[in-house]
Design a protein around this motif. Structure first.
Motif, mmCIF file in Angstrom:
data_model
loop_
_atom_site.group_PDB
_atom_site.id
_atom_site.type_symbol
_atom_site.label_atom_id
_atom_site.label_comp_id
_atom_site.label_asym_id
_atom_site.label_seq_id
_atom_site.Cartn_x
_atom_site.Cartn_y
_atom_site.Cartn_z
ATOM 1 N N SER A 1 0.875 -1.169 0.000
ATOM 2 C CA SER A 1 0.000 0.000 0.000
ATOM 3 C C SER A 1 0.911 1.217 0.000
ATOM 4 O O SER A 1 1.921 1.238 0.689
ATOM 5 N N ALA B 1 -4.863 4.595 1.950
ATOM 6 C CA ALA B 1 -4.661 3.440 1.061
ATOM 7 C C ALA B 1 -4.890 2.139 1.821
ATOM 8 O O ALA B 1 -5.556 1.225 1.322
ATOM 9 N N LYS C 1 -3.019 -1.053 -2.617
ATOM 10 C CA LYS C 1 -3.643 0.196 -3.055
ATOM 11 C C LYS C 1 -2.629 1.334 -3.093
ATOM 12 O O LYS C 1 -1.659 1.344 -2.353
ATOM 13 N N TRP D 1 -2.860 5.605 -2.854
ATOM 14 C CA TRP D 1 -3.774 6.708 -2.582
ATOM 15 C C TRP D 1 -3.025 8.011 -2.612
ATOM 16 O O TRP D 1 -1.981 8.099 -1.996
ATOM 17 N N PRO E 1 -5.459 7.604 -5.965
ATOM 18 C CA PRO E 1 -5.257 6.761 -7.153
ATOM 19 C C PRO E 1 -4.489 7.533 -8.227
ATOM 20 O O PRO E 1 -4.781 8.685 -8.501
#
Length: 78
Positions: free
Chosen positions: A21, A49, A56, A58, A60
């Motif tokens: 992440s 995230a 993920k 963050w 995005p």
């Protein structure tokens, strides 16, 4: 090959495998932006995230294809 596809074992991970992440922040250092502020923004983005699930980024982003060596494997990061 993406990190999740490598299935790198990790005993303490909920999935049993390494996940990634990433929290991202950017800005120009100056009168209104400090390095501490950028670090705090990136830290906040990292936890956003993590709340969003495994693997993920963050916020995005459109990430270009980037890879790195992991042991004897090349891993795609983007």
């Amino acid at each position: 090959m993406r990190v999740a596809e490598c299935r790198i074992p990790r005993d303490r991970a909920a999935t049993g495998f390494v996940t990634v992440s990433v929290g991202v922040a950017s800005g120009c250092l100056g009168r209104d932006t400090t390095s501490e502020g950028l670090i705090a923004a990136a830290d906040s983005a990292l936890y956003a995230a993590k709340r969003g699930g495994r693997n993920k980024i963050w916020p995005p982003l459109a990430v270009p294809e980037v890879s790195a060596e992991f042991g004897n494997r090349r891993v795609a990061l983007g």
